[in-house]
Design a protein around this motif. Structure first.
Motif, PDB file in Angstrom:
ATOM      1  N   GLN A 270      16.476   4.310   2.459  1.00  0.00           N
ATOM      2  CA  GLN A 270      17.370   5.470   2.526  1.00  0.00           C
ATOM      3  C   GLN A 270      18.144   5.506   3.844  1.00  0.00           C
ATOM      4  O   GLN A 270      19.320   5.860   3.860  1.00  0.00           O
TER       5      GLN A 270
ATOM      6  N   TYR B 197       4.382  -3.911   5.207  1.00  0.00           N
ATOM      7  CA  TYR B 197       4.126  -2.929   4.158  1.00  0.00           C
ATOM      8  C   TYR B 197       2.709  -3.025   3.613  1.00  0.00           C
ATOM      9  O   TYR B 197       2.353  -2.304   2.690  1.00  0.00           O
TER      10      TYR B 197
ATOM     11  N   GLU C 157      10.656   3.079   1.509  1.00  0.00           N
ATOM     12  CA  GLU C 157      11.593   4.101   1.011  1.00  0.00           C
ATOM     13  C   GLU C 157      12.410   4.699   2.155  1.00  0.00           C
ATOM     14  O   GLU C 157      13.616   4.902   2.035  1.00  0.00           O
ATOM     15  N   GLN C 158      11.755   4.984   3.280  1.00  0.00           N
ATOM     16  CA  GLN C 158      12.478   5.546   4.424  1.00  0.00           C
ATOM     17  C   GLN C 158      13.485   4.547   4.992  1.00  0.00           C
ATOM     18  O   GLN C 158      14.612   4.926   5.340  1.00  0.00           O
TER      19      GLN C 158
ATOM     20  N   GLN D 246       4.826   1.710   0.987  1.00  0.00           N
ATOM     21  CA  GLN D 246       5.846   2.184   0.050  1.00  0.00           C
ATOM     22  C   GLN D 246       6.673   3.303   0.677  1.00  0.00           C
ATOM     23  O   GLN D 246       7.899   3.348   0.525  1.00  0.00           O
ATOM     24  N   LYS D 247       6.001   4.190   1.384  1.00  0.00           N
ATOM     25  CA  LYS D 247       6.710   5.291   2.051  1.00  0.00           C
ATOM     26  C   LYS D 247       7.643   4.739   3.121  1.00  0.00           C
ATOM     27  O   LYS D 247       8.799   5.169   3.231  1.00  0.00           O
ATOM     28  N   LEU D 248       7.153   3.768   3.909  1.00  0.00           N
ATOM     29  CA  LEU D 248       7.981   3.155   4.942  1.00  0.00           C
ATOM     30  C   LEU D 248       9.181   2.437   4.336  1.00  0.00           C
ATOM     31  O   LEU D 248      10.310   2.557   4.824  1.00  0.00           O
TER      32      LEU D 248
ATOM     33  N   ASP E  77       0.847  -1.191   0.000  1.00  0.00           N
ATOM     34  CA  ASP E  77       0.000   0.000   0.000  1.00  0.00           C
ATOM     35  C   ASP E  77       0.887   1.247   0.000  1.00  0.00           C
ATOM     36  O   ASP E  77       2.110   1.157   0.057  1.00  0.00           O
ATOM     37  N   TYR E  78       0.256   2.412  -0.104  1.00  0.00           N
ATOM     38  CA  TYR E  78       1.032   3.658  -0.209  1.00  0.00           C
ATOM     39  C   TYR E  78       1.855   3.949   1.043  1.00  0.00           C
ATOM     40  O   TYR E  78       3.002   4.388   0.948  1.00  0.00           O
ATOM     41  N   LYS E  79       1.281   3.709   2.199  1.00  0.00           N
ATOM     42  CA  LYS E  79       2.038   3.937   3.436  1.00  0.00           C
ATOM     43  C   LYS E  79       3.178   2.945   3.546  1.00  0.00           C
ATOM     44  O   LYS E  79       4.252   3.280   4.047  1.00  0.00           O
TER      45      LYS E  79
ATOM     46  N   THR F 117      13.417  -4.296   1.946  1.00  0.00           N
ATOM     47  CA  THR F 117      12.416  -3.419   1.335  1.00  0.00           C
ATOM     48  C   THR F 117      11.831  -3.917   0.019  1.00  0.00           C
ATOM     49  O   THR F 117      10.716  -3.517  -0.328  1.00  0.00           O
TER      50      THR F 117
END
Length: 103
Positions: A25, A70, A21-22, A17-19, A13-15, A63
């Motif tokens: 990085q 996720y 990515e964080q 994906q954000k997690l 889901d979108y959240k 990831t």
């Protein structure tokens, strides 16, 4: 055999994906700092590269697969609406345009 692969979830889901990515990085940044400091101490640039590549491998392992952490916030999809048009091949935009022309 293929049914085994079809049962594996492949979405995030979108959240999620954000997690992901964080996390990606963060691991890359931390491994780059540790690699730079260690390479500076031992005066070998090769160790810096190895540590950064190790961090990259760990971050990919954490990831890239769609782990359950996720997929905690699925999108609520709208229910399917029954088709009300008499002509099944029409697009909704065409219906609106025809109604405006008849007025």
């Amino acid at each position: 055999m293929l049914s085994i692969f079809k049962s594996i979830p492949t979405h995030m889901d979108y959240k999620g994906q954000k997690l992901a990515e964080q996390i990606f990085q963060g691991i890359i940044l931390i491994s780059a700092v540790i690699g730079f400091v260690y390479g500076l101490i031992v005066e070998q640039f090769g160790w810096t590269v190895y540590i950064v590549l190790g961090g990259f491998a760990v971050s990919c392992l954490l990831t890239l697969p769609p782990w359950p952490m996720y997929r905690k916030n699925p999108l609520p999809w709208q229910p399917v609406l029954p088709e009300t048009s008499t002509e099944p091949n029409q697009k909704p935009q065409e219906n609106i345009q025809k109604k405006k022309k008849h007025k």
